[in-house]
Design an enzyme around this catalytic site. Structure first.
Site, short mmCIF file in Angstrom:
data_model
loop_
_atom_site.label_atom_id
_atom_site.label_comp_id
_atom_site.label_asym_id
_atom_site.label_seq_id
_atom_site.Cartn_x
_atom_site.Cartn_y
_atom_site.Cartn_z
N LEU A 92 0.70 -1.04 0.01
CA LEU A 92 -0.05 -0.01 -0.06
C LEU A 92 0.84 1.20 0.15
O LEU A 92 1.69 1.62 0.88
CB LEU A 92 -0.92 -0.10 1.35
CG LEU A 92 -1.77 -0.96 1.31
CD1 LEU A 92 -2.49 -1.09 2.75
CD2 LEU A 92 -2.80 -0.97 0.35
N GLU A 93 0.74 1.98 -1.05
CA GLU A 93 1.37 3.42 -0.98
C GLU A 93 0.24 4.40 -1.26
O GLU A 93 -0.43 4.69 -2.00
CB GLU A 93 2.17 3.43 -2.22
CG GLU A 93 3.33 4.45 -2.03
CD GLU A 93 2.85 5.98 -2.67
OE1 GLU A 93 2.27 6.65 -1.69
OE2 GLU A 93 3.12 6.46 -3.58
#
Length: 461
Positions: free
Chosen positions: A229-230
Site C-alpha cells: 500500500l502506497e
C-alpha cells in the site's frame, strides 16, 4: 456492456471510453493469469529480463502516443508526460540490471553433511492498482519486478488513466512474452474489491488514497494476504538557516507545484527558520507567479489542469480554511479557467500558517505552497512529525550532520537532504504510518513479490 468514460480535464471532451469487466470477464482474466503464472514460473530469469527490456523498448517507440494519452486523460503537460516515459524506462532498466543478484539464492555457510539455501519463489498472480497522477511510474514499480520474479500481473489502472494499463499489456505482447503474462482489466470499485479477495490472486499492490487502501485491505482480509500500500503523504520540508538559498527556493517551489502538486511526495508544507522567513517567502512569490496555465499540449504550459472534477473546489476550501484562521494568501488561491476551458487551480503561495489549518494536516494534492516560520531545528522537527502520514521529508542545509540528526528522528519512509519529490530506483520506496506498508523498487522491492523457501538437505547420514 457497461463502459467507463474519461473526460479531458482541459477541453471537457471525451478522452477515452473503455469497457468495464463483468463477472465473466473477471473470471476469464484471473484464470488466464493463473495459467500464465504457472508458465512464467518455469521460464528462466534471462528470458524474463529479455521480455522486460523489449517491453520498455516497445513503449519508448510509442512515446508520443503514450504521452498524449496521459495528457488527455489527466491533464499533465505533454513535456512532463514525455519525461515520465523516460523515468519509467530508467526504473525498469534498473530493476532488470539488479535482478540476477536480487533474485539469487541465499547460500548459507557450509555445514558438514548439509546443503542449506533460501530460494526466492514467485507468488503467482499479482494484481496491481496504480494511480493516475504518475500512471506509468506507479505501474512500472510493480509490473517489471513482478514479471522478473516470475509472476503474472493483472493491471487494474485508475479510472482516470485506464489506457496506461493497456499500454503495458500491449507492450509485453509486442515483446514476445507469453499470452496473458501481463493483462489490463478495467472495472468499478466494488468489482476491484471482489478481485483482491479472490483466491486466485496471490498479492495486491495499491497506490492511492488512505480510504481506498482501507477498503481493499478489508476486502482481502479473509485471504491472510499481505498487501503493498502506497497511500500518499503530507510531506514537510525544513529550510535551515545555512541552506543554499537560491537553489533551495527553486527546488522547494518546484517540489510543491510540479504536476499541479498532484504527487504523493510533493512538498505539502514548508517550515522556514525565522531568520530567512521574509526573504524566503518573497523569493517564492516571484517563482509561483511565473507558472503558465494552459493547454497541456502546448510546450508553453507549465501548470496543467486538475485531473479530478471535484478537486478544484476542495483546494479552494483548504485555502479558505487557512485564510479564515489567519493565513495570508500571497498568490493564487482560486479555481480558474484558461480561455473558458479547463478545471485549473492557480499556483498558490500561503504564508503565516499554523498546524491547526487543514492544509497543514492533510494531503492537498494541488499546486499549493504553504509556508510557516519556526524558531529552531527542534521546533521544525516536532512540527514535521505532527502528521498521520509519513512518506517523505526534506531538510535543506549545507550541514550533513544536521540532516543526519533529522533523519534519525523523522518518522518518514524517505528523508532527503537538499532534494525532494524524487524517487531513486536503487532505494526502496516506503510509506510509514498512514502512508502505507511494504515497499517497492531497489533490491528489497523483489522481497515483496517473492516468497522465501528453505532448502534443508541432509547429504549424508
Amino acid at each position: 456492456m457497461t463502459t467507463l468514460t474519461v473526460d479531458n480535464p482541459y477541453t471537457g471532451d471525451v478522452a477515452c471510453t473503455v469497457p468495464l469487466a463483468d463477472e465473466a470477464t473477471v473470471n476469464t482474466v484471473l484464470d488466464q493469469a493463473r495459467a500464465a503464472a504457472r508458465a512464467a514460473r518455469a521460464t528462466s530469469l534471462a528470458q524474463r529480463k529479455d521480455w522486460c527490456e523489449r517491453m520498455v523498448a516497445a513503449m519508448e517507440a510509442k512515446a508520443d502516443a503514450i504521452a498524449t494519452d496521459i495528457s488527455r486523460m489527466m491533464g499533465k503537460p505533454l513535456a512532463q508526460a514525455r519525461g515520465e516515459i523516460r523515468g519509467m524506462a530508467e526504473r525498469a532498466r534498473y530493476m532488470i540490471s539488479i535482478a540476477d543478484t536480487a533474485l539469487a539464492d541465499v547460500v548459507l555457510p557450509p555445514k558438514a553433511g548439509f546443503e542449506r539455501r533460501i530460494i526466492k519463489e514467485p507468488l503467482g498472480v499479482v494484481v496491481d492498482l496504480p494511480a493516475w497522477n504518475y500512471p506509468l511510474l506507479t505501474a512500472v514499480n510493480v509490473v517489471v519486478p513482478a514479471v522478473l520474479a516470475g509472476n503474472a500481473v493483472v493491471v487494474k489502472h485508475s479510472p482516470r488513466s485506464p489506457l496506461c494499463g493497456e499500454h503495458f499489456a500491449r507492450a509485453f505482447v509486442e515483446a514476445g512474452a507469453p499470452p496473458h503474462l501481463v493483462q489490463a482489466m478495467h472495472c468499478d470499485h466494488p468489482t476491484s474489491e471482489r478481485v483482491v479477495g479472490d483466491a486466485r490472486v496471490d498479492h495486491v499492490v495499491f497506490t492511492g488514497s488512505v480510504y481506498g487502501g482501507q477498503r481493499l485491505t478489508l476486502a482481502s482480509a479473509a485471504r491472510f494476504r499481505h498487501m503493498g500500500l502506497e497511500l500518499g503523504g503530507n510531506d514537510p520540508a525544513y529550510v535551515a538557516p545555512d541552506c543554499d538559498f537560491d537553489k533551495t527556493v527553486e527546488n522547494v517551489v518546484d517540489g510543491a507545484i510540479y504536476n499541479a502538486g498532484q504527487s504523493c511526495c510533493a512538498v505539502e508544507r514548508v517550515y522556514v527558520h525565522r531568520s530567512l522567513y521574509k526573504r524566503f517567502t518573497e523569493a517564492c512569490d516571484a517563482l509561483v507567479r511565473g507558472y503558465v496555465l494552459g493547454d497541456p499540449m502546448s510546450d508553453k504550459t507549465t501548470l496543467g489542469p486538475i485531473a479530478q472534477p471535484n478537486h478544484p473546489l476542495e483546494l479552494e476550501q483548504l485555502v479558505e480554511d487557512a485564510r479564515g484562521k489567519g493565513a495570508r494568501v500571497v498568490v493564487g488561491g482560486k479555481r480558474t479557467q484558461v480561455d473558458g476551458k479547463g478545471r485549473f487551480f492557480e499556483a498558490t503561495l500561503l504564508t503565516d500558517l499554523d498546524d491547526s489549518m487543514q492544509v497543514m494536516r492533510q494531503e492537498s494534492f494541488g499546486p499549493l505552497l504553504p509556508i510557516a516560520p519556526v524558531d529552531s531545528d527542534e521546533e521544525a522537527l516536532e512540527r514535521m512529525n505532527k502528521s498521520e502520514l509519513g512518506l517523505t521529508a526534506s531538510v535543506w542545509t549545507k550541514d550533513r550532520e544536521r540532516a543526519a540528526r533529522f533523519a534519525t528522528q523523522l518518522e518518514f519512509g524517505t528523508v532527503y537532504m537538499n532534494r525532494c519529490d524524487s524517487v531513486d530506483p536503487a532505494l526502496p520506496w516506503i510509506g510509514v504510518k498512514n502512508s502505507g506498508r511494504g515497499h517497492s523498487l531497489s533490491a528489497l522491492g523483489f522481497d515483496q513479490l517473492t516468497r522465501p523457501k528453505s532448502i534443508h538437505f541432509r547429504l549424508s547420514f
